[in-house]
Design a protein around this motif. Structure first.
Motif, PDB file in Angstrom:
ATOM      1  N   GLU A  31      -3.158 -13.007   8.444  1.00 22.45           N
ATOM      2  CA  GLU A  31      -4.180 -13.094   7.324  1.00 22.45           C
ATOM      3  C   GLU A  31      -4.406 -11.777   7.572  1.00 22.45           C
ATOM      4  O   GLU A  31      -4.969 -10.687   6.564  1.00 22.45           O
ATOM      5  CB  GLU A  31      -5.108 -13.661   8.037  1.00 22.45           C
ATOM      6  CG  GLU A  31      -6.264 -13.854   7.863  1.00 22.45           C
ATOM      7  CD  GLU A  31      -7.162 -14.489   6.698  1.00 22.45           C
ATOM      8  OE1 GLU A  31      -7.736 -13.766   6.715  1.00 22.45           O
ATOM      9  OE2 GLU A  31      -5.643 -14.876   6.465  1.00 22.45           O
ATOM     10  N   ARG A  32      -3.456 -11.129   8.828  1.00 16.81           N
ATOM     11  CA  ARG A  32      -3.850  -9.507   9.256  1.00 16.81           C
ATOM     12  C   ARG A  32      -3.444  -8.871   7.635  1.00 16.81           C
ATOM     13  O   ARG A  32      -3.656  -7.432   7.403  1.00 16.81           O
ATOM     14  CB  ARG A  32      -2.906  -9.104  10.059  1.00 16.81           C
ATOM     15  CG  ARG A  32      -3.841  -9.379  11.749  1.00 16.81           C
ATOM     16  CD  ARG A  32      -2.826  -9.719  12.727  1.00 16.81           C
ATOM     17  NE  ARG A  32      -2.582  -8.001  12.811  1.00 16.81           N
ATOM     18  CZ  ARG A  32      -2.605  -6.538  13.236  1.00 16.81           C
ATOM     19  NH1 ARG A  32      -1.158  -7.604  14.358  1.00 16.81           N
ATOM     20  NH2 ARG A  32      -2.560  -5.947  13.558  1.00 16.81           N
ATOM     21  N   ILE A  33      -2.496  -8.755   7.427  1.00 18.17           N
ATOM     22  CA  ILE A  33      -1.921  -8.540   6.257  1.00 18.17           C
ATOM     23  C   ILE A  33      -2.910  -8.354   4.980  1.00 18.17           C
ATOM     24  O   ILE A  33      -2.474  -7.636   4.749  1.00 18.17           O
ATOM     25  CB  ILE A  33      -0.894  -8.903   6.102  1.00 18.17           C
ATOM     26  CG1 ILE A  33       0.918  -8.700   6.690  1.00 18.17           C
ATOM     27  CG2 ILE A  33      -0.150  -8.351   4.534  1.00 18.17           C
ATOM     28  CD1 ILE A  33       1.856  -9.301   6.577  1.00 18.17           C
ATOM     29  N   LYS A  34      -3.484  -9.119   4.673  1.00 17.09           N
ATOM     30  CA  LYS A  34      -3.994  -9.961   2.997  1.00 17.09           C
ATOM     31  C   LYS A  34      -5.255  -8.644   3.682  1.00 17.09           C
ATOM     32  O   LYS A  34      -6.495  -8.304   3.130  1.00 17.09           O
ATOM     33  CB  LYS A  34      -4.571 -11.147   3.527  1.00 17.09           C
ATOM     34  CG  LYS A  34      -6.111 -11.383   2.353  1.00 17.09           C
ATOM     35  CD  LYS A  34      -5.946 -12.744   3.134  1.00 17.09           C
ATOM     36  CE  LYS A  34      -6.599 -13.464   1.213  1.00 17.09           C
ATOM     37  NZ  LYS A  34      -7.676 -15.072   1.060  1.00 17.09           N
ATOM     38  N   GLU A  35      -5.964  -8.779   5.391  1.00 12.54           N
ATOM     39  CA  GLU A  35      -6.996  -8.155   5.459  1.00 12.54           C
ATOM     40  C   GLU A  35      -7.408  -6.750   5.604  1.00 12.54           C
ATOM     41  O   GLU A  35      -8.250  -5.866   5.255  1.00 12.54           O
ATOM     42  CB  GLU A  35      -7.585  -8.255   6.757  1.00 12.54           C
ATOM     43  CG  GLU A  35      -8.528  -9.694   7.193  1.00 12.54           C
ATOM     44  CD  GLU A  35      -8.802  -9.937   8.481  1.00 12.54           C
ATOM     45  OE1 GLU A  35      -8.028  -8.832   9.549  1.00 12.54           O
ATOM     46  OE2 GLU A  35      -8.964 -10.842   8.986  1.00 12.54           O
ATOM     47  N   SER A  36      -5.534  -6.182   5.712  1.00 12.29           N
ATOM     48  CA  SER A  36      -5.416  -4.772   5.773  1.00 12.29           C
ATOM     49  C   SER A  36      -5.530  -4.245   3.618  1.00 12.29           C
ATOM     50  O   SER A  36      -5.310  -3.016   3.696  1.00 12.29           O
ATOM     51  CB  SER A  36      -4.113  -4.662   5.900  1.00 12.29           C
ATOM     52  OG  SER A  36      -3.577  -3.222   6.161  1.00 12.29           O
ATOM     53  N   LEU A  37      -4.838  -5.000   3.074  1.00 14.53           N
ATOM     54  CA  LEU A  37      -5.315  -4.356   1.858  1.00 14.53           C
ATOM     55  C   LEU A  37      -5.693  -5.069   1.220  1.00 14.53           C
ATOM     56  O   LEU A  37      -6.406  -3.435   0.313  1.00 14.53           O
ATOM     57  CB  LEU A  37      -3.593  -5.945   0.807  1.00 14.53           C
ATOM     58  CG  LEU A  37      -2.714  -5.691   0.973  1.00 14.53           C
ATOM     59  CD1 LEU A  37      -1.556  -7.316   0.229  1.00 14.53           C
ATOM     60  CD2 LEU A  37      -1.583  -4.481   0.833  1.00 14.53           C
ATOM     61  N   SER A  38      -6.912  -5.944   1.479  1.00 11.65           N
ATOM     62  CA  SER A  38      -8.530  -5.702   1.139  1.00 11.65           C
ATOM     63  C   SER A  38      -9.217  -4.744   1.752  1.00 11.65           C
ATOM     64  O   SER A  38      -9.803  -4.152   0.633  1.00 11.65           O
ATOM     65  CB  SER A  38      -9.064  -7.234   1.723  1.00 11.65           C
ATOM     66  OG  SER A  38     -10.250  -7.031   0.670  1.00 11.65           O
ATOM     67  N   LYS A  39      -8.412  -4.026   3.004  1.00 15.56           N
ATOM     68  CA  LYS A  39      -9.877  -2.661   3.415  1.00 15.56           C
ATOM     69  C   LYS A  39      -9.003  -1.875   3.031  1.00 15.56           C
ATOM     70  O   LYS A  39      -9.766  -0.882   2.142  1.00 15.56           O
ATOM     71  CB  LYS A  39      -8.894  -2.542   4.614  1.00 15.56           C
ATOM     72  CG  LYS A  39      -9.438  -3.566   5.842  1.00 15.56           C
ATOM     73  CD  LYS A  39      -9.433  -3.926   7.041  1.00 15.56           C
ATOM     74  CE  LYS A  39     -10.604  -4.527   8.205  1.00 15.56           C
ATOM     75  NZ  LYS A  39      -9.632  -3.783   9.558  1.00 15.56           N
ATOM     76  N   LYS A  40      -7.264  -1.347   2.363  1.00 15.64           N
ATOM     77  CA  LYS A  40      -7.324  -0.403   1.372  1.00 15.64           C
ATOM     78  C   LYS A  40      -7.983  -0.112  -0.035  1.00 15.64           C
ATOM     79  O   LYS A  40      -8.139   0.947  -0.607  1.00 15.64           O
ATOM     80  CB  LYS A  40      -5.330   0.133   1.614  1.00 15.64           C
ATOM     81  CG  LYS A  40      -4.908   0.665   0.688  1.00 15.64           C
ATOM     82  CD  LYS A  40      -3.794   0.155   0.998  1.00 15.64           C
ATOM     83  CE  LYS A  40      -2.792   1.570  -0.122  1.00 15.64           C
ATOM     84  NZ  LYS A  40      -1.273   0.977   0.380  1.00 15.64           N
ATOM     85  N   ALA A  41      -8.082  -1.798  -0.246  1.00 17.66           N
ATOM     86  CA  ALA A  41      -8.063  -1.658  -1.549  1.00 17.66           C
ATOM     87  C   ALA A  41     -10.103  -0.757  -1.639  1.00 17.66           C
ATOM     88  O   ALA A  41     -10.556  -0.943  -3.252  1.00 17.66           O
ATOM     89  CB  ALA A  41      -8.599  -3.314  -2.841  1.00 17.66           C
ATOM     90  N   VAL A  42     -10.462  -1.977  -1.353  1.00 14.28           N
ATOM     91  CA  VAL A  42     -12.225  -1.131  -0.093  1.00 14.28           C
ATOM     92  C   VAL A  42     -12.167   0.528  -0.311  1.00 14.28           C
ATOM     93  O   VAL A  42     -12.980   1.471  -1.200  1.00 14.28           O
ATOM     94  CB  VAL A  42     -13.156  -1.937   0.465  1.00 14.28           C
ATOM     95  CG1 VAL A  42     -13.963  -1.231   0.915  1.00 14.28           C
ATOM     96  CG2 VAL A  42     -12.961  -3.216   0.245  1.00 14.28           C
ATOM     97  N   MET A  43     -10.940   1.286   0.436  1.00 12.59           N
ATOM     98  CA  MET A  43     -11.361   2.731   0.842  1.00 12.59           C
ATOM     99  C   MET A  43     -11.120   2.879  -0.733  1.00 12.59           C
ATOM    100  O   MET A  43     -11.575   4.066  -1.011  1.00 12.59           O
ATOM    101  CB  MET A  43     -10.002   2.390   1.449  1.00 12.59           C
ATOM    102  CG  MET A  43     -10.737   2.090   2.873  1.00 12.59           C
ATOM    103  SD  MET A  43      -9.474   2.351   4.370  1.00 12.59           S
ATOM    104  CE  MET A  43      -9.043   4.448   4.216  1.00 12.59           C
ATOM    105  N   GLU A  44      -9.626   2.772  -1.412  1.00 15.70           N
ATOM    106  CA  GLU A  44      -9.431   3.577  -2.629  1.00 15.70           C
ATOM    107  C   GLU A  44     -10.856   3.742  -3.903  1.00 15.70           C
ATOM    108  O   GLU A  44     -10.640   4.775  -4.539  1.00 15.70           O
ATOM    109  CB  GLU A  44      -7.899   2.742  -3.567  1.00 15.70           C
ATOM    110  CG  GLU A  44      -7.110   2.853  -2.075  1.00 15.70           C
ATOM    111  CD  GLU A  44      -6.050   2.064  -3.245  1.00 15.70           C
ATOM    112  OE1 GLU A  44      -5.898   0.843  -4.273  1.00 15.70           O
ATOM    113  OE2 GLU A  44      -4.834   2.578  -2.400  1.00 15.70           O
ATOM    114  N   GLU A  45     -11.101   2.566  -3.479  1.00 14.95           N
ATOM    115  CA  GLU A  45     -12.521   2.298  -4.673  1.00 14.95           C
ATOM    116  C   GLU A  45     -13.345   3.143  -3.618  1.00 14.95           C
ATOM    117  O   GLU A  45     -14.217   3.746  -5.197  1.00 14.95           O
ATOM    118  CB  GLU A  45     -13.080   0.890  -4.512  1.00 14.95           C
ATOM    119  CG  GLU A  45     -13.999   0.322  -5.897  1.00 14.95           C
ATOM    120  CD  GLU A  45     -13.324   0.800  -7.086  1.00 14.95           C
ATOM    121  OE1 GLU A  45     -14.413   0.975  -8.191  1.00 14.95           O
ATOM    122  OE2 GLU A  45     -12.652   0.316  -7.113  1.00 14.95           O
TER     123      GLU A  45
END
Length: 296
Positions: A117-131
């Motif tokens: 779940e932490r990995i999923k949240e980290s990837l989601s945050k990274k995608a938001v930051m990149e956007e």
């Protein structure tokens, strides 16, 4: 190597042994695979090792664990202790006789689920930051383009006002020159009348004619032919660099990026060094032509 270090550090943070975490990172390219690999090995080895979580009785040889006096957390070895210190800023540690109780299979499964779940949240945050970064870059590009257009409009306005003032000055000089010519003609007529009347002529007044100055251009009218055959135009200051023309094309026609510029006569592909030279050095004053071509 950086990816391997990141995987190992995250496994240590989850409570795995530092040496085991590094070994898992070497054999797996992602954090999720390394975690599954490590959990499965610990499940198979935990039974054979007979770990019970009892109090350590070999303190005279080596400490069984390290305890953080700031938060009370137990760590298996010095690597885990150093990692904890770097993450929390805690500095007070002590050797401990307590052993770290191994996780039960149910606890490992729960821990693995939390990690995923932490990995999923980290990837989601990274995608938001990149956007967000992409949006900020585009906003900055548009803002810079607007500022450039505003500066160009202001420059054109100032140059128009200067041109009006120069025309007014030229008109006044022409009127003064005409007035002096008329006064000279009138003086010549009076002198001729005096000669006819027997009055000796006075010293002639030299006629002051206006000095012709070389015309100085302040604007360069650039015609640009696009790959589609369409022609666009814009006016630039003669002291501006060729890079200003390129930037104007990028802002007004972003679909053409990337592209190259060339002069048709004589044919020459303009390089990055040419972009730093003023328009006058390229023979584009008072007017000139450029061609936009697709970059290979």
């Amino acid at each position: 190597l950086l990816q391997m270090a990141s995987v190992a550090e995250q496994l240590v943070e989850m409570g795995f042994d530092a040496a085991d975490a590094e070994n898992a990172a070497k054999h797996n390219d992602t954090l999720e695979r390394a975690m599954d690999w490590l959990v499965s090995r610990q499940e198979s080895e935990g039974v054979n090792n007979g770990e019970t979580g009892a109090t350590c009785t070999t303190m005279e040889i080596a400490p069984c664990s390290y305890k953080c006096n700031d938060c009370g957390k137990l760590m298996k070895d010095e690597n885990a202790m150093m990692f904890h210190a770097s993450k929390t800023g805690h500095e007070n540690f002590a050797e401990s006789t307590d052993t770290i109780k191994p996780l039960t299979p149910e606890e490992r499964i729960e821990q693995a689920a939390r990690l995923k779940e932490r990995i999923k949240e980290s990837l989601s945050k990274k995608a938001v930051m990149e956007e967000q970064e992409k949006y900020e870059r585009e906003r900055k590009r548009v803002q810079e383009g607007k500022l450039m257009l505003e500066r160009n409009e202001k420059r054109k306005e100032n140059e128009q006002l200067a041109a009006i003032a120069q025309r007014k000055k030229d008109k006044e000089e022409d009127e003064n020159a005409k007035r002096r010519v008329l006064e000279q003609i009138k003086a010549d007529k009076e002198a001729r009348k005096g000669v006819c009347a027997g009055v000796p002529p006075s010293q002639p007044v030299p006629l002051s004619l206006p000095i012709q100055h070389k015309k100085e251009y302040k604007e360069a009218n650039i015609q640009i032919r696009l790959p589609s055959g369409e022609t666009i135009r814009n006016t630039f200051g003669v002291s501006e660099e060729l890079s200003a023309v390129r930037l104007w094309i990028e802002v007004t026609r972003p679909e053409l990026v990337p592209f190259a510029l060339l002069q048709p006569f004589p044919r020459k592909v303009l390089s990055s060094e040419d972009m730093a030279a003023p328009l006058s050095s390229h023979g584009l004053v008072p007017s000139g032509s450029l061609v936009v071509t697709r970059s290979q």
